[in-house]
Design an enzyme around this catalytic site. Sequence first.
Site, PDB file in Angstrom:
ATOM      1  N   MET A 124       0.848  -1.200   0.000  1.00  0.00           N
ATOM      2  CA  MET A 124       0.000   0.000   0.000  1.00  0.00           C
ATOM      3  C   MET A 124       0.881   1.247   0.000  1.00  0.00           C
ATOM      4  SD  MET A 124      -2.720  -1.176   2.960  1.00  0.00           S
ATOM      5  CE  MET A 124      -1.648  -2.153   3.995  1.00  0.00           C
ATOM      6  N   ALA A 177     -10.587   8.153  -3.199  1.00  0.00           N
ATOM      7  CA  ALA A 177     -10.554   6.826  -2.573  1.00  0.00           C
ATOM      8  C   ALA A 177     -11.299   5.800  -3.424  1.00  0.00           C
ATOM      9  CB  ALA A 177     -11.166   6.896  -1.185  1.00  0.00           C
ATOM     10  N   GLU A 241      -5.596  -6.724  10.883  1.00  0.00           N
ATOM     11  CA  GLU A 241      -4.165  -6.401  10.898  1.00  0.00           C
ATOM     12  C   GLU A 241      -3.803  -5.671  12.195  1.00  0.00           C
ATOM     13  OE1 GLU A 241      -2.885  -4.168   7.480  1.00  0.00           O
ATOM     14  OE2 GLU A 241      -0.996  -3.583   8.420  1.00  0.00           O
ATOM     15  N   ARG A 267      21.150 -11.192  39.069  1.00  0.00           N
ATOM     16  CA  ARG A 267      22.096 -10.072  39.191  1.00  0.00           C
ATOM     17  C   ARG A 267      22.216  -9.606  40.642  1.00  0.00           C
ATOM     18  NH1 ARG A 267      26.494  -7.733  37.094  1.00  0.00           N
ATOM     19  NH2 ARG A 267      26.465  -5.463  37.201  1.00  0.00           N
ATOM     20  N   GLN A 278      13.558  -2.029  46.133  1.00  0.00           N
ATOM     21  CA  GLN A 278      12.140  -1.664  46.001  1.00  0.00           C
ATOM     22  C   GLN A 278      11.828  -1.136  44.600  1.00  0.00           C
ATOM     23  OE1 GLN A 278      10.333   1.798  47.977  1.00  0.00           O
ATOM     24  NE2 GLN A 278       8.857   0.372  48.874  1.00  0.00           N
ATOM     25  N   THR A 364      -0.019   4.499  12.250  1.00  0.00           N
ATOM     26  CA  THR A 364       0.733   5.006  13.402  1.00  0.00           C
ATOM     27  C   THR A 364      -0.192   5.200  14.612  1.00  0.00           C
ATOM     28  OG1 THR A 364       0.328   7.309  12.812  1.00  0.00           O
ATOM     29  CG2 THR A 364       2.309   6.279  11.863  1.00  0.00           C
TER      30      THR A 364
END
Length: 380
Positions: A124, A177, A241, A267, A278, A364
Amino acid sequence: MTNNEELTLFRDMTIKALEAEVTPHYEAWDKEGIVPRDLWRTLGQAGMLCVDVPEAYGGCGVPFEYSVLVGAEMARMGFGALATNVMVHSDIVAPYVAHLGNEAQKQQWLPKMVSGDAVGAIAMTEPGAGSDLQAMRTSAVADGDFYVINGSKTFITNGQHADMVIVAAKTDPSAGARGISLFLVDTSLPGFSRGRNLDKIGQHCGDTSELFFEDLRVPRSALLGEEGQGFVYLMQELPRERLVIGALGAAAARGALDLTLKYVDERVVFGQKLKQLQNTRFRLAEMETDYRVNQAFIDQCIDQYSRGELDAATASMAKFSATEMQCRVADGCLQLFGGYGYTTEYPISRAFVDARVQRIYGGTSEVMKEVIARSLLGKG
Ligand SMILES: Cc1cc2nc3c(=O)[nH]c(=O)nc-3n(C[C@H](O)[C@H](O)[C@H](O)COP(=O)(O)OP(=O)(O)OC[C@H]3O[C@@H](n4cnc5c(N)ncnc54)[C@H](O)[C@@H]3O)c2cc1C
């Protein structure tokens, strides 16, 4: 066996196949910048492609949630680029063909997509038309029994490997469109060419390419659905999608959290385990909550989609919320790894760089907010 047990069994099989076929090679593929073409056939043989395609076309005909699960497990295991590539193939391109294609088109493409003999892509975006798809300039001009396609596309997932690309092109440039149509383009046709695989800051083995069409003649039988209805079809298919991108985002966040829960238990800082501070406890509590709230919403949207009830605005909320959460969690988890998190040796760094594009492709975050706002307030 109950539906839940079947789904769990399918998840276990998917994880085992990924551990065998992908885990040992993924880092090397990420360095090479692309997965091998043969991987598609391997995934096909393992029953991981287009699983919800009806049995008549070679698929398993299982519910949508099985298909989402494949991409989500890839994302959770830290294979972000592969998840994107497979999602485009199985959860975007195949549904277009299954929902909009005629019998001949379905027979031509779906069995090969299920087996991995054909890789699918959808084109697209153009250099001058991303969020604003109506600005696309690629044209398809009718000429006897053919359409002649000219133009270029960019950022096309699976562009390097694609055997078939759904190309959105203008059949009537004056109609806005309503002048956009979709074509199932066989990439072996003369006039089709691929640009380079784009260098990205993450999803390194993701296949993302420019594509070029120069007097590419496709038969009229390559038209998908009706001429001029392309934009309507894009709008119809985008909710799936967007939901799947959200589902991948939630799964990737789960994977990042799991890596981090393990790391903070190992670690030692200032003579105690990192998990005893904390800040670590509070940050992980916050991120786990953030993840779970989003996962619950994604699960709800998957149910809605399966019942044919997921609307565009809700799908946009799923993508917007889950991908923003994914980036927050990836960043917060990396921070807990300190300097090691910034090295490529630790997979949390890949979770961080792979996450970023999720807020960009498929619409987006800003476009998602616009779609949501429109459903609340109408057009501005
Ligand atoms: C890795 C990757 C894979 C991709 N895969 C595909 C694919 O397979 N097929 C395909 O067709 N495309 C694909 N894309 C393209 C992707 O969908 C576009 O990048 C995306 O839609 C944004 O378009 P753009 O990049 O042109 O940005 P632009 O549209 O130029 O946006 C620039 C900025 O403007 C903002 N903006 C735009 N419009 C509005 C608005 N109305 N309101 C507020 N802000 C706005 C955007 O949010 C963004 O912040 C992919 C992209 C990437 C990076």
